[in-house]
Motif scaffolding. Structure first.
Motif, PDB file in Angstrom:
ATOM      1  N   LYS A  97       0.820  -1.218   0.000  1.00  0.00           N
ATOM      2  CA  LYS A  97       0.000   0.000   0.000  1.00  0.00           C
ATOM      3  C   LYS A  97       0.852   1.264   0.000  1.00  0.00           C
ATOM      4  CE  LYS A  97      -4.605   0.293   1.180  1.00  0.00           C
ATOM      5  NZ  LYS A  97      -4.802  -0.589   0.039  1.00  0.00           N
ATOM      6  N   ASN A  98       1.863   1.282   0.876  1.00  0.00           N
ATOM      7  CA  ASN A  98       2.637   2.518   1.069  1.00  0.00           C
ATOM      8  C   ASN A  98       4.068   2.161   1.502  1.00  0.00           C
ATOM      9  OD1 ASN A  98       2.453   1.789   3.827  1.00  0.00           O
ATOM     10  ND2 ASN A  98       0.448   2.757   3.931  1.00  0.00           N
ATOM     11  N   ASP A 138       7.596   8.674  -8.792  1.00  0.00           N
ATOM     12  CA  ASP A 138       8.771   9.028  -9.598  1.00  0.00           C
ATOM     13  C   ASP A 138       9.645   7.808  -9.915  1.00  0.00           C
ATOM     14  OD1 ASP A 138       9.215   9.137  -6.780  1.00  0.00           O
ATOM     15  OD2 ASP A 138      11.190  10.012  -7.151  1.00  0.00           O
ATOM     16  N   LYS A 139       9.351   6.642  -9.340  1.00  0.00           N
ATOM     17  CA  LYS A 139      10.142   5.441  -9.636  1.00  0.00           C
ATOM     18  C   LYS A 139       9.424   4.490 -10.606  1.00  0.00           C
ATOM     19  CE  LYS A 139      13.676   6.497  -7.081  1.00  0.00           C
ATOM     20  NZ  LYS A 139      14.051   5.985  -5.784  1.00  0.00           N
ATOM     21  N   CYS A 172       7.346  -2.920  -4.162  1.00  0.00           N
ATOM     22  CA  CYS A 172       7.085  -1.505  -4.447  1.00  0.00           C
ATOM     23  C   CYS A 172       5.753  -1.095  -3.845  1.00  0.00           C
ATOM     24  CB  CYS A 172       7.100  -1.258  -5.957  1.00  0.00           C
ATOM     25  SG  CYS A 172       5.772  -2.055  -6.854  1.00  0.00           S
ATOM     26  N   ASP A 173       5.552   0.197  -3.714  1.00  0.00           N
ATOM     27  CA  ASP A 173       4.243   0.641  -3.248  1.00  0.00           C
ATOM     28  C   ASP A 173       3.340   0.866  -4.461  1.00  0.00           C
ATOM     29  OD1 ASP A 173       5.263   3.004  -4.246  1.00  0.00           O
ATOM     30  OD2 ASP A 173       4.939   4.178  -2.432  1.00  0.00           O
ATOM     31  N   GLU A 174       2.058   1.138  -4.202  1.00  0.00           N
ATOM     32  CA  GLU A 174       1.113   1.283  -5.321  1.00  0.00           C
ATOM     33  C   GLU A 174       1.541   2.390  -6.277  1.00  0.00           C
ATOM     34  OE1 GLU A 174      -2.681   1.718  -3.381  1.00  0.00           O
ATOM     35  OE2 GLU A 174      -2.753  -0.438  -2.911  1.00  0.00           O
ATOM     36  N   ALA A 175       2.122   3.462  -5.732  1.00  0.00           N
ATOM     37  CA  ALA A 175       2.516   4.590  -6.588  1.00  0.00           C
ATOM     38  C   ALA A 175       3.628   4.216  -7.563  1.00  0.00           C
ATOM     39  CB  ALA A 175       2.963   5.749  -5.701  1.00  0.00           C
ATOM     40  N   ALA A 176       4.496   3.311  -7.170  1.00  0.00           N
ATOM     41  CA  ALA A 176       5.627   2.939  -8.046  1.00  0.00           C
ATOM     42  C   ALA A 176       5.336   1.736  -8.928  1.00  0.00           C
ATOM     43  CB  ALA A 176       6.866   2.643  -7.179  1.00  0.00           C
TER      44      ALA A 176
END
Ligand code: GLP
Length: 243
Positions: free
Chosen positions: A10-11, A204-205, A236-240
């Motif tokens: 998640k984070n 950004d990754k 990785c987290d959801e954003a990456a």
């Protein structure tokens, strides 16, 4: 080509916990295991979690050995931005690992070549790295292996890419203060680890993660060589997450 095992959390905190589970298992299996350690913001939640787990009796670092990926050239161990300070402040001083069992390439050695050779020899004497932790730079660097025309084998001195200096200036007063060179394990040193765990967090990754594992294998994206490693786990987290 091999695709990595990819775990989506998640984070960043959850990334740290899931990574800590893998380290805990490894240390339980082999109390004197050799960990390849990394710096940067990404592993910080993992390091806090490891500290907490030793405090609660789940992990025992007293026999663990560790070899760090890299160090800035010219920074003394007591410089507040040296990777030596980073490791001491964020992990080593809070756990039972013995200082003599932790190695980091020297940024101030007068004979860099000899120091690099000794570094490689020490890792070999320890029987090689069991688990190598990695973050990733925006240009695909691992350790400080920057994009270039080949994959450097062993621990060596490198010139930092402008993109890396720009990314790392947040830790210094200005870009001018960021060292322009570093000493890093080679791509061959990293690839020799038995198991690799790469952590990546933040939007950004995302793009570089996709290029690394689903693009071509090229020294212009140094981390892409990991496609040829048989045991890579990416957390990785959801954003990456690259999809
Ligand atoms: C530095 C380190 C790398 C690290 C990278 C990414 O350049 N040498 O080992 O992976 O930064 O750092 P961050 O996790 O802060 O994005």
């Amino acid at each position: 080509m091999l695709h990595p095992r990819i775990i989506v959390a998640k984070n960043p905190e959850e990334v740290g916990k899931l990574a800590a589970d893998l380290f805990e298992t490894e240390i339980q299996k082999k109390p004197a295991c050799v960990l390849g350690l990394a710096t940067g913001s990404t592993p910080l939640p993992l390091y806090s979690e490891l500290v907490a787990r030793e405090k609660s009796g789940k992990i025992d670092f007293s026999k663990v050995r560790s070899a760090n990926l890299d160090e800035y050239k010219g920074l003394t161990p007591d410089h507040e931005q040296s990777y030596f300070s980073f490791m001491r402040n964020n992990l080593f001083k809070h756990i039972s690992i013995k200082p003599e069992n932790t190695i980091i390439p020297s940024g101030i050695s007068e004979d860099v070549e000899a120091m690099c050779e000794e570094y490689e020899t020490k890792i070999e004497e320890w029987g090689g790295v069991d688990v190598q932790l990695l973050g990733i730079g925006h240009d695909g660097h691992i350790g400080f292996n920057e994009p270039c025309d080949h994959f450097p084998q062993k621990t060596h001195e490198v010139k930092l890419a402008d993109m890396t200096i720009e990314a790392n200036k947040r830790f210094f007063n200005s870009a001018d203060e960021v060292p322009k060179a570093a000493v890093t394990m080679g791509i061959g040193t990293i690839m020799a680890a038995k198991k690799i765990i790469m952590l990546a967090t933040g939007a950004d990754k995302k793009e570089i993660l996709h290029k690394t594992f689903w693009g071509s294998v090229t020294p212009q994206v140094p981390a892409s060589i990991l496609q040829f490693h048989p045991d890579v786990t990416v957390i990785c987290d959801e954003a990456a997450y690259p999809f």
